[in-house]
Design an enzyme around this catalytic site. Structure first.
Site, mmCIF file in Angstrom:
data_model
loop_
_atom_site.group_PDB
_atom_site.id
_atom_site.type_symbol
_atom_site.label_atom_id
_atom_site.label_comp_id
_atom_site.label_asym_id
_atom_site.label_seq_id
_atom_site.Cartn_x
_atom_site.Cartn_y
_atom_site.Cartn_z
ATOM 1 N N SER A 93 0.823 -1.219 0.000
ATOM 2 C CA SER A 93 0.000 0.000 0.000
ATOM 3 C C SER A 93 0.856 1.268 0.000
ATOM 4 O O SER A 93 0.449 2.289 -0.572
ATOM 5 C CB SER A 93 -0.977 0.004 1.184
ATOM 6 O OG SER A 93 -0.300 0.171 2.406
ATOM 7 N N GLU A 149 1.677 7.076 7.031
ATOM 8 C CA GLU A 149 2.740 6.540 6.165
ATOM 9 C C GLU A 149 2.433 6.864 4.703
ATOM 10 O O GLU A 149 3.326 7.177 3.913
ATOM 11 C CB GLU A 149 2.874 5.030 6.351
ATOM 12 C CG GLU A 149 3.366 4.624 7.729
ATOM 13 C CD GLU A 149 3.703 3.145 7.801
ATOM 14 O OE1 GLU A 149 4.644 2.722 7.108
ATOM 15 O OE2 GLU A 149 3.024 2.407 8.538
ATOM 16 N N HIS A 207 9.622 3.012 8.234
ATOM 17 C CA HIS A 207 9.518 2.112 9.378
ATOM 18 C C HIS A 207 8.359 2.594 10.249
ATOM 19 O O HIS A 207 8.230 3.792 10.504
ATOM 20 C CB HIS A 207 10.834 2.124 10.171
ATOM 21 C CG HIS A 207 10.831 1.175 11.317
ATOM 22 N ND1 HIS A 207 10.937 -0.194 11.141
ATOM 23 C CD2 HIS A 207 10.684 1.379 12.640
ATOM 24 C CE1 HIS A 207 10.873 -0.778 12.326
ATOM 25 N NE2 HIS A 207 10.717 0.150 13.257
ATOM 26 N N MET A 233 10.622 -6.772 3.679
ATOM 27 C CA MET A 233 10.854 -7.372 4.994
ATOM 28 C C MET A 233 12.055 -8.302 5.033
ATOM 29 O O MET A 233 12.052 -9.305 5.735
ATOM 30 C CB MET A 233 9.573 -8.093 5.460
ATOM 31 C CG MET A 233 8.350 -7.192 5.539
ATOM 32 S SD MET A 233 8.571 -5.696 6.547
ATOM 33 C CE MET A 233 8.309 -6.380 8.169
ATOM 34 N N THR A 256 21.108 2.762 6.334
ATOM 35 C CA THR A 256 22.518 2.515 6.640
ATOM 36 C C THR A 256 22.617 1.053 7.100
ATOM 37 O O THR A 256 21.577 0.415 7.330
ATOM 38 C CB THR A 256 23.008 3.467 7.754
ATOM 39 O OG1 THR A 256 22.162 3.296 8.892
ATOM 40 C CG2 THR A 256 23.001 4.918 7.295
ATOM 41 N N ARG A 268 22.441 -14.962 2.496
ATOM 42 C CA ARG A 268 21.998 -13.575 2.337
ATOM 43 C C ARG A 268 22.809 -12.873 1.253
ATOM 44 O O ARG A 268 22.279 -12.110 0.454
ATOM 45 C CB ARG A 268 22.139 -12.822 3.653
ATOM 46 C CG ARG A 268 21.740 -11.349 3.480
ATOM 47 C CD ARG A 268 21.946 -10.536 4.714
ATOM 48 N NE ARG A 268 21.178 -11.075 5.813
ATOM 49 C CZ ARG A 268 21.392 -10.775 7.091
ATOM 50 N NH1 ARG A 268 22.351 -9.954 7.421
ATOM 51 N NH2 ARG A 268 20.652 -11.286 8.026
HETATM 52 C C1 GAR Z 1 4.305 -0.479 6.547
HETATM 53 O O1 GAR Z 1 3.635 -0.222 7.759
HETATM 54 C C2 GAR Z 1 5.787 -0.243 6.713
HETATM 55 O O2 GAR Z 1 6.095 0.803 7.593
HETATM 56 C C3 GAR Z 1 6.239 -1.551 7.305
HETATM 57 O O3 GAR Z 1 5.497 -2.527 6.633
HETATM 58 C C4 GAR Z 1 4.249 -1.966 6.220
HETATM 59 C C5 GAR Z 1 4.118 -2.215 4.749
HETATM 60 O O4 GAR Z 1 2.821 -2.007 4.299
HETATM 61 N N1 GAR Z 1 7.645 -1.718 7.140
HETATM 62 C C6 GAR Z 1 8.427 -2.315 8.031
HETATM 63 O O5 GAR Z 1 8.003 -2.800 9.054
HETATM 64 C C7 GAR Z 1 9.900 -2.361 7.660
HETATM 65 N N2 GAR Z 1 10.709 -2.544 8.818
HETATM 66 P P1 GAR Z 1 2.518 -2.109 2.746
HETATM 67 O O6 GAR Z 1 3.042 -3.461 2.253
HETATM 68 O O7 GAR Z 1 1.030 -2.002 2.641
HETATM 69 O O8 GAR Z 1 3.236 -0.978 2.065
#
Ligand code: GAR
Length: 208
Positions: free
Chosen positions: A13, A174, A109, A90, A141, A65
């Site tokens: 999203s 966000e 984040h 992720m 970073t 990795r």
């Molecule tokens: C968002 O809340 C983003 O901040 C988080 O995953 C979600 C993704 O939503 N990101 C993390 O936790 C990264 N550490 P989306 O797939 O709907 O964009």
């Protein structure tokens, strides 16, 4: 025109918000590809429906990795990006990958960093009794969920909140701050000085 590559792992999203604002506001940029580490990421459907090139680099097909990061970088570089945007991506990325895209790799984040790096941010904010929660856009970073902060937004934590309601309230902001931050980047309005992000024309967050 700047070239944006977006990396997703799931719903996508925040990627959608960036794609839509980029088009609606005629940024000097295009989203040139959406890349996922999961073939079943929902966000890929949106990308395909909007005619965006997509690619999948499935992490489980790589033995380490380093091997995954190398394959991911090769895929990304094929699209010649000016900026790589992690939008709910992720996987932890290794130092060579992060260094390769230094100062042009952004992440969002779901916490007010430096609080609550890592997973389960909303649960941890609730458990800590925080009265404010939020989200942070930052340059990546090597240290997980650290790096120069571009933009943040705070929302209230309500007594009635559970993880889902708080996550939904944070996600709304966000969708506002990530497109704004990426727009500033592609407009060349961001500079990093001694680890602090400055806007070249003195613009402040919330005032485009
Ligand atoms: C968002 O809340 C983003 O901040 C988080 O995953 C979600 C993704 O939503 N990101 C993390 O936790 C990264 N550490 P989306 O797939 O709907 O964009």
């Amino acid at each position: 025109m700047k070239r944006i590559v977006v990396l997703i792992s799931g719903r996508g999203s925040t990627m959608e918000a960036i794609v839509q604002r980029c088009a609606a506001e005629a940024w000097p940029a295009h989203v040139v590809a959406v890349v996922s580490n999961r073939g079943d990421a929902k966000g890929l459907k949106f990308a395909v429906a909007h005619g965006l090139p997509t690619a999948v680099v499935a992490h489980e097909q790589y033995g380490s990795r380093e091997a995954f990061d190398t394959a991911l970088a090769t895929t990304i570089d094929h699209f010649e990006p000016d900026v790589v945007v992690l939008a709910g991506f992720m996987r932890i990325l290794g130092v060579p990958f992060v260094s390769r895209y230094e100062h042009r790799l952004m992440n969002i984040h779901p916490s007010l960093l430096p609080a609550f790096a890592g997973l389960h941010t909303h649960r941890r904010a609730l458990e800590a009794g925080c009265k404010l929660a939020g989200a942070t856009v930052h340059f990546v970073t090597p240290e997980l969920d650290h790096g120069p902060i571009v933009m943040q937004a705070a929302v209230p934590v309500l007594a009635s909140d559970d993880e889902a309601t708080l996550a939904a309230r944070v996600l709304e902001v966000e969708h506002q701050i990530y497109p704004q931050a990426v727009r500033w980047f592609v407009e060349d309005r961001l500079r990093i000085e001694k680890g602090i992000v400055r806007h070249v024309d003195g613009a402040e967050q919330g005032r485009a």
